[in-house]
Design a protein around this motif. Structure first.
Motif, PDB file in Angstrom:
ATOM      1  N   GLU A 192      -6.144  70.747  -0.503  1.00 15.29           N
ATOM      2  CA  GLU A 192      -4.989  71.356   0.149  1.00 15.29           C
ATOM      3  C   GLU A 192      -3.935  70.325   0.557  1.00 15.29           C
ATOM      4  OE1 GLU A 192      -4.777  74.383   3.614  1.00 15.29           O
ATOM      5  OE2 GLU A 192      -6.519  74.914   2.374  1.00 15.29           O
ATOM      6  N   ASP A 193      -4.371  69.181   1.041  1.00 20.83           N
ATOM      7  CA  ASP A 193      -3.425  68.143   1.461  1.00 20.83           C
ATOM      8  C   ASP A 193      -2.899  67.325   0.279  1.00 20.83           C
ATOM      9  OD1 ASP A 193      -5.566  66.516   0.760  1.00 20.83           O
ATOM     10  OD2 ASP A 193      -5.917  65.775   2.788  1.00 20.83           O
ATOM     11  N   ARG A 194      -3.411  67.613  -0.917  1.00 20.42           N
ATOM     12  CA  ARG A 194      -3.012  66.966  -2.172  1.00 20.42           C
ATOM     13  C   ARG A 194      -3.317  65.471  -2.211  1.00 20.42           C
ATOM     14  NH1 ARG A 194       0.798  70.018  -5.812  1.00 20.42           N
ATOM     15  NH2 ARG A 194       0.654  72.097  -4.997  1.00 20.42           N
ATOM     16  N   ASN A 195      -4.181  65.011  -1.344  1.00 24.22           N
ATOM     17  CA  ASN A 195      -4.565  63.600  -1.342  1.00 24.22           C
ATOM     18  C   ASN A 195      -5.736  63.314  -2.266  1.00 24.22           C
ATOM     19  OD1 ASN A 195      -2.582  62.632   0.380  1.00 24.22           O
ATOM     20  ND2 ASN A 195      -3.749  63.173   2.205  1.00 24.22           N
ATOM     21  N   GLN A 196      -6.455  64.345  -2.671  1.00 20.41           N
ATOM     22  CA  GLN A 196      -7.599  64.153  -3.556  1.00 20.41           C
ATOM     23  C   GLN A 196      -7.467  65.097  -4.752  1.00 20.41           C
ATOM     24  OE1 GLN A 196     -11.110  64.877  -1.267  1.00 20.41           O
ATOM     25  NE2 GLN A 196     -10.958  62.965  -0.141  1.00 20.41           N
ATOM     26  N   PHE A 218      -6.573  70.048  -6.890  1.00 21.19           N
ATOM     27  CA  PHE A 218      -6.334  69.135  -5.798  1.00 21.19           C
ATOM     28  C   PHE A 218      -6.635  69.796  -4.471  1.00 21.19           C
ATOM     29  CE2 PHE A 218      -2.158  70.955  -6.559  1.00 21.19           C
ATOM     30  CZ  PHE A 218      -1.760  70.523  -7.801  1.00 21.19           C
TER      31      PHE A 218
END
Length: 143
Positions: free
Chosen positions: A117-121, A115
């Motif tokens: 770094e921002d865990r959005n993808q 994922f």
């Protein structure tokens, strides 16, 4: 020689319903614990470290409930690899009672993901060669 990953688990009060048998979602929690133990103990990839950058979500699950498991019984939980893909693993599993009778069996497909770094993808990420070697020790396609 290849082998299954095996753990034992005692059926506790927390696992059972009013009838004293394992409530079906608890079996799935036990399966998840088995996968987590396999990654930590056999593959040297504990979830506590892996989940900093990666994950191994279940993307497909097939379960057959064969026999009730009861409070106080000890189950033998077995996990093996049926197929190792680039970023996925198809595992077979079986939970047996103390007499060797199958309580639960099925297949679970896990995918290695990374994922952002921002865990959005998230995206599938191929296993590295070292990990493939460790996983391959558990390939038993016809078990």
């Amino acid at each position: 020689m290849n082998q299954a990953f095996i753990k034992k688990e005692k059926i506790r009060f927390q696992h059972v319903d009013y009838a004293g048998i394992v409530f079906y979602p608890r079996f799935l929690e036990m399966l998840n614990c088995l996968v987590e133990d396999w990654f930590e103990e056999a593959l040297d990839r504990p979830f506590s470290k892996m989940h900093e950058t990666n994950g191994i979500p279940t993307v497909d699950l097939k379960v057959q409930f064969k026999k009730a498991a009861r409070l106080g019984e000890v189950l033998t939980k077995k996990l093996w690899v049926k197929n190792l893909g680039g970023a996925s693993i198809l595992c077979g599993f079986r939970f047996e009672d103390e007499e060797g009778k199958t309580c639960l069996e099925g297949e679970v497909t896990l995918v290695n993901i990374a994922f952002a770094e921002d865990r959005n993808q998230i995206k599938a990420e191929a296993f590295n060669e070292e990990m493939k070697m460790k996983i391959s020790k558990y390939i038993l396609p016809n078990l």
